[in-house]
Write an enzyme that holds these catalytic residues in place. Structure first.
Site, PDB file in Angstrom:
ATOM      1  N   TYR A 159       0.768  -0.947  -0.177  1.00 40.41           N
ATOM      2  CA  TYR A 159      -0.068  -0.097   0.280  1.00 40.41           C
ATOM      3  C   TYR A 159       0.965   1.425  -0.037  1.00 40.41           C
ATOM      4  CZ  TYR A 159      -4.485  -2.218   0.738  1.00 40.41           C
ATOM      5  OH  TYR A 159      -5.702  -2.829   0.409  1.00 40.41           O
ATOM      6  N   LYS A 251       2.553 -13.751   6.489  1.00 40.96           N
ATOM      7  CA  LYS A 251       2.967 -14.720   5.378  1.00 40.96           C
ATOM      8  C   LYS A 251       4.493 -15.036   5.345  1.00 40.96           C
ATOM      9  CE  LYS A 251       1.366 -17.874   2.196  1.00 40.96           C
ATOM     10  NZ  LYS A 251       0.893 -18.940   2.433  1.00 40.96           N
TER      11      LYS A 251
END
Length: 452
Positions: A159, A251
């Site tokens: 982002y 992750k």
């Protein structure tokens, strides 16, 4: 560009911060953006709920001095600017504000008005509480088991917006640099190593002039400083509110040096800064190695029994499954930007949808905070006085709680709970609730006030 002249209310005072603590006067000036599309309808209902809660809680001693500022489509039409400098300056000066949903311009310019505000004010925490209100239609069997607080990092990850258009000179520069400096890694870009692919052109029907292989390029920055301040805020919240655990969602099994580093930095910070108040899975691993698994389990059980906050981690994809199957195992969640986006919306669906999901964007160091609706503008419903104002109303409840006005915040929760129990609700709930009475957006605000 037209001049934007903003006049603060004469009867209000600024919220300030000193030694990390907000100083909120009895008549604080609070900037607001009503929003685009359904924003005006929602704001009119919401502001009446806020004012009624403050009036009922404090008997007129306290009152918010509202100050409208501008962004989005309304701002562009009036001032030829999607996000005037004056709006950002006002949020910066008055510390705490609230906004409705905004239209982001199509094409060039600002990628996202919401992201722009967060980055300009360095609002590094996206705070998303998720709780169930009894009676709200839900697609899951036990929505009441969902009671989580998500701390989503707000300024880094993908982002950050560091992307280059496929086929652009900028993307090619990045690819050329990568090819030269990291040739082994560059080979992993499957279609970025040559400008021609034999037979491919004919197969897809492209002309020879358009035979280049186009690769979009983006960067995913994750820093120790950015990760630590987000994780620090999450753990501090868990300690202060006596929550049971903080889970780092990541992750890191695949992205080892970004998301994996986020997890590792989190464990180090937890033990360094909150040692006597937390117990980490890192400690469990060390004890297991030295003394065996039974000793590690006993140590963890003892720590939890003594009131320590458990610090643990979970892989992002399995987390999205487990918040459905075992939601009671999650309490406070700290995660990076993209994971937090997915997770917060998925959880909102479990408790009734994004229409009643609140959000806050906060810098706990500077005190700056902008609370916001988490849904879109829904332009097809604009000016119909139809949609659910719950997202902005609950965001305002978060704002009041952040300001320390707990009594007013509690009244909003009470009013909304009782309104839903009475089954007098807006169309989104009424169509899914047996025996419900459908009311307008403005009328739902009245129902909440009546039920305080």
């Amino acid at each position: 560009m037209a001049t934007v002249s903003l006049q603060p209310p004469a009867h209000g005072q600024k919220i300030t911060i000193s030694n990390g603590k907000l100083n909120v006067p009895d008549h604080p000036i609070v900037p607001f953006i009503e929003g685009d599309g359904t924003g005006p309808d929602i704001w009119r209902a919401s502001v009446r709920v806020f004012d009624a809660a403050v009036q009922k809680a404090y008997g007129g001693k306290r009152q918010i001095a509202w100050m409208e500022v501008f962004a989005g489509e309304k701002s562009f039409k009036q001032f030829n600017s999607w996000l005037p400098d004056e709006t950002v300056t006002t949020f910066r000066e008055y510390l705490v504000g609230i906004k409705g949903p905004l239209t982001t311009p199509i094409g060039g310019g600002i990628r996202s008005l919401n992201v722009a505000l967060r980055q300009m004010l360095d609002l590094y925490v996206c705070l998303r509480p998720v709780q169930y209100f009894k009676g709200v239609p839900s697609p899951v069997k036990k929505p009441e088991a969902v009671d989580m607080i998500i701390f989503r990092e707000n300024t880094e990850d993908i982002y950050a917006g560091i992307e280059f258009t496929a086929g652009s000179p900028e993307a090619q520069k990045m690819l050329d640099f990568f090819s030269k400096e990291f040739p082994d890694m560059f080979k992993k870009i499957r279609f970025g190593t040559t400008n021609k692919v034999s037979g491919w052109n004919d197969m897809i029907g492209r002309s020879k002039e358009d035979a280049s292989i186009k690769v979009g390029v983006g960067l995913k920055p994750v820093s120790a400083q950015g990760s630590e301040r987000l994780i620090r805020a999450a753990i501090q919240y868990a300690v202060d509110q006596k929550r049971k655990s903080v889970t780092f969602v990541h992750k890191g099994n695949i992205m080892k040096f970004t998301e994996g580093a986020f997890r590792d930095w989190g464990y180090v910070l937890a033990e360094r800064e909150f040692g006597g108040k937390v117990y980490t899975w890192s400690q469990w691993e060390r004890t297991k190695k030295e003394k065996g698994e039974d000793a590690a389990n006993a140590e963890q059980k003892s720590a939890i029994a003594s009131g320590k906050v458990l610090i643990k981690d979970s892989i992002a994809d399995i987390t999205l499954q487990q918040v459905l199957t075992r939601p009671e195992e999650f309490d406070v969640i700290a995660t990076l930007n993209l994971n937090g986006d997915y997770l917060s919306d998925a959880l909102a669906a479990q408790v009734g949808g994004i229409g009643i999901a609140p959000g806050g964007n906060i810098n706990y160091v500077s005190g700056h905070a902008v609370f916001e609706a988490t849904h879109g503008t829904a332009p097809k419903y604009a000016n119909l006085d139809k949609v659910n104002p719950g997202s902005v109303i609950l965001s305002g409840e978060m704002m009041l709680r952040y300001m320390g006005w707990m009594e007013a915040a509690d009244l909003i929760i009470k009013g909304l709970n009782n309104a839903i129990k009475s089954k007098v609700v807006t169309y989104d709930f009424a169509r899914l609730m047996e025996g419900a009475k459908e009311v307008k957006c403005s009328e739902f605000g009245d129902v909440i006030i009546k039920n305080m």
